[in-house]
Design an enzyme around this catalytic site. Sequence first.
Site, PDB file in Angstrom:
ATOM      1  N   GLU A 116       4.037   8.091  -4.115  1.00 53.21           N
ATOM      2  CA  GLU A 116       4.956   7.683  -3.311  1.00 53.21           C
ATOM      3  C   GLU A 116       5.945   6.501  -4.059  1.00 53.21           C
ATOM      4  O   GLU A 116       7.024   5.721  -3.404  1.00 53.21           O
ATOM      5  CB  GLU A 116       4.222   6.284  -2.493  1.00 53.21           C
ATOM      6  CG  GLU A 116       3.923   7.978  -1.267  1.00 53.21           C
ATOM      7  CD  GLU A 116       3.308   7.338  -0.532  1.00 53.21           C
ATOM      8  OE1 GLU A 116       3.145   5.736  -0.344  1.00 53.21           O
ATOM      9  OE2 GLU A 116       2.434   7.493   0.000  1.00 53.21           O
ATOM     10  N   GLU A 126       0.451  -1.274   0.258  1.00 53.83           N
ATOM     11  CA  GLU A 126       0.118   0.131   0.415  1.00 53.83           C
ATOM     12  C   GLU A 126       1.109   1.923   0.390  1.00 53.83           C
ATOM     13  O   GLU A 126       1.436   1.938   1.004  1.00 53.83           O
ATOM     14  CB  GLU A 126      -0.798   0.433   1.194  1.00 53.83           C
ATOM     15  CG  GLU A 126      -2.105   0.604   0.955  1.00 53.83           C
ATOM     16  CD  GLU A 126      -1.877   2.407   1.555  1.00 53.83           C
ATOM     17  OE1 GLU A 126      -1.407   2.931   0.854  1.00 53.83           O
ATOM     18  OE2 GLU A 126      -1.641   2.610   2.902  1.00 53.83           O
TER      19      GLU A 126
END
Length: 688
Positions: free
Chosen positions: A156, A147
Amino acid sequence: MSTHRVFQLKLHPLTGDSEWVVIEDNEESFAQNFHKPFLATTSYLDMLNDSARNAAFRQAIQKTITKPCHVLDIGAGTGLLSMMAARAMGDEGRVTACESYLPMVKLMKKVLRLNGMEGRVKIINKRSDELQVGLDIPLRAHVLVSEILDSELLGEGLIPTLQHAHDNLLVENALTVPYRATIHGQLVESTFLWKLHDFHNNEATISDGIRLTPPGLGSVLTVKHQQYAMHVDPIQEEITLLSEPFKIFEFDFWKRPESYGETELCVKATNDGRVHVVISWWVLQLDQEGTIYYSTAPRWISSPTTTSPVGWCDHWKQCVWFVPGSGISILKGEEIHLLATHNETSFSYNFDTRVPASEILNHKCMTGDFQLVLPPERAAIYADKEWRLSMLKAVQSMGKDRLLCLVVDDSVVLPLLVAKLSEASIMSLFPGLRERGLQYLQAVAHANGLSHSCIEVLEKSVQQLNMHDIHQKKVDLLIAEPFYVGHDGMLPWQNLRFWRDRTTLNDILSEDALIIPSKGILRACAMSLPDLWRSRCCLSNIEGFDHSVVNATLGACGHLPELEEGPCLPFFVWQCGEFDVLSETFDVMEFDFSKQICECHGKSQVRFTKRGVCHGFVLWIDWVMDLQNSNVISTGPDRKYWKQGVKLLGTPKTVGPQSSRSVQPCSAVVEACFSPLKEELKIILDFL
């Protein structure tokens, strides 16, 4: 034996100085650095309080991992997904938790120990692209759970992480949780969102004698051309939807993604209007069969695929992409062509535009490659009529007899205003902008009828400044907005750096020096903030795993033990989900900038004006820009361009106005203590 260590940059909010904090992989270092809410301003707590997210991952992991195997968890955080995977396999199988951030590794070890999972999950403190089969892990993994998603999905490092994992760490045809993500978008018109980026056209309506983006220099001051994460639900009423939602990109986690992609879309307008923004969100399909979903869509989007309603959360928002200039005019039924592209970390959009060539030229910078890039909120402030009028009045109030003006913050407005309206010599420090401030002033000076040399930029810090630097003249006007680059995400009172600067410079100020702002007023109001309070609650059992050991480090506020209190945190209150004001605004204390910085104490009793559940108090600073207290710039919750400080209660209280039958508290006492030595403002609350 050597220990792992990381260096974390810490900014001193009152001096602007930065220092490196060393965090080592040992218990002593952990105890020294983690006694305070070290990670309170990160999204970890909010994410772990997202029950819809947690349940979706638990269901998908249980469904995907049906037999013992090797599971790799990349970006493991507290180890929640790793423990879910270990539990799904029973006593067999192998789980490798990869986490590069040492403070989170320390927390993960504590969580695993608390849940009896130390022997079930192997932690590796490395970036996943540093892992090697045969050295860090014995064999390639059969299942990837991960995640590492931000509001934009890719920010990210999802794409390079998946590429490296498929190339080097996973077996062929590995299973993944999540399985797929889809990006959706919608065209909208919004005056508020337009004001966050089109500085040039918004400034055109202001008449204070200066132009921050003069004709021909339309983008010398601009915002970065990127997507911005933002909750759009609170502004739904002033948004006009100009299209149906449309699918933009699809990313399959189970196969190696491409670094670059593009897609051409033909979008039909559903209303007349002007396209100011592309709003986007993503929908996560967590299982292969397509029965478990999670969505970051705004509330006006109904999705039959979402497993359960997703409540307000702060860690994932929608994204907005600003259409350049004043947008694109469109009529209902018209089609507009949109080219969407992505690289490894972000998305961008380009329209087959019909914007007049003159407008496009006006947004091209004609000063070489130089552009001063500001956050959207700061750009909107600089083009706000009311704010600019306050700055104009502040400069006009200084009179004509000031000889030397020193602008101590990163304002680009004040040097130009003072130069335009007075005969004073002007010096600017630009502590954060530095040479960019100088380049900007040189770019716009001539167009504002000023010489390039009329504003001197001093390349020294406040601490280094002496009489020689200011040509043996005393400063008789010290002025700031105040605005310091990098302080936008901080608590409001951390702009009291201006007071610290004023104190440091005391020896070079004339006896009758005018200080603007003259003072700051700490103001507050009681509020109901149910969504924010839930997101900042203490963690206990998350899908069967105890997380109580991380509460202090993550800065939990709600359900705290009686003698403990959570930190005051910065938020755009208008973006904090449901909220309601339960009291009048009241003054807590004042900061007198005519004096040197000192400890301050204030105490006020406030009466509740509305019945409701009080979750905390919202605090901010109003800046008084003259000596008559008539020119005040408010940064309160009704001003959307500023963050406020929020002090949440450990236990919410039902409150209301005083009445003969009232049993709930009808008033509260708010006490505040400001300590320049401790660099903090302590808030004490008591209900009566």
